[in-house]
Design a protein around this motif. Structure first.
Motif, mmCIF file in Angstrom:
data_model
loop_
_atom_site.group_PDB
_atom_site.id
_atom_site.type_symbol
_atom_site.label_atom_id
_atom_site.label_comp_id
_atom_site.label_asym_id
_atom_site.label_seq_id
_atom_site.Cartn_x
_atom_site.Cartn_y
_atom_site.Cartn_z
ATOM 1 N N LEU A 116 -2.560 -7.999 -2.992
ATOM 2 C CA LEU A 116 -1.855 -8.941 -2.126
ATOM 3 C C LEU A 116 -0.538 -8.349 -1.643
ATOM 4 N N SER A 117 0.184 -7.711 -2.545
ATOM 5 C CA SER A 117 1.449 -7.085 -2.175
ATOM 6 C C SER A 117 1.227 -5.993 -1.135
ATOM 7 N N ARG A 118 0.192 -5.190 -1.319
ATOM 8 C CA ARG A 118 -0.120 -4.117 -0.366
ATOM 9 C C ARG A 118 -0.488 -4.684 1.000
ATOM 10 N N ARG A 119 -1.291 -5.748 1.005
ATOM 11 C CA ARG A 119 -1.682 -6.385 2.275
ATOM 12 C C ARG A 119 -0.468 -6.968 2.995
ATOM 13 N N LYS A 120 0.412 -7.607 2.251
ATOM 14 C CA LYS A 120 1.622 -8.166 2.869
ATOM 15 C C LYS A 120 2.479 -7.054 3.467
ATOM 16 N N GLN A 121 2.569 -5.937 2.760
ATOM 17 C CA GLN A 121 3.339 -4.809 3.260
ATOM 18 C C GLN A 121 2.720 -4.265 4.553
ATOM 19 N N GLN A 122 1.383 -4.206 4.622
ATOM 20 C CA GLN A 122 0.704 -3.746 5.831
ATOM 21 C C GLN A 122 0.988 -4.676 7.006
ATOM 22 N N VAL A 123 0.964 -5.988 6.763
ATOM 23 C CA VAL A 123 1.235 -6.952 7.831
ATOM 24 C C VAL A 123 2.671 -6.795 8.324
#
Length: 64
Positions: free
Chosen positions: A24-31
């Protein structure tokens, strides 16, 4: 002390929960990066180019 024993299933659940939090943290960073106009820092394989053909990829794979 009335401490509860930690079972292997509890450890598995905790590891899975940790992996989900990391994802989730990685996905938020990508967004956030996309919104800021920065390139994604991906770990996976690069995307195919427009001129790439599945037959070409298969032929290359067979030659190795």
């Amino acid at each position: 002390m009335g401490g509860r024993q930690i079972t292997e299933a509890d450890r598995r659940r905790e590891r899975a929960a940790q992996k989900l939090r990391e994802n989730l943290s990685r996905r938020k960073q990508q967004v956030r990066a996309r919104r800021a106009g920065q390139a994604d820092e991906t770990d996976g394989l690069p995307a195919a180019k427009a001129g790439d053909d599945a037959d070409t990829a298969a032929k290359l794979d067979e030659s190795s």
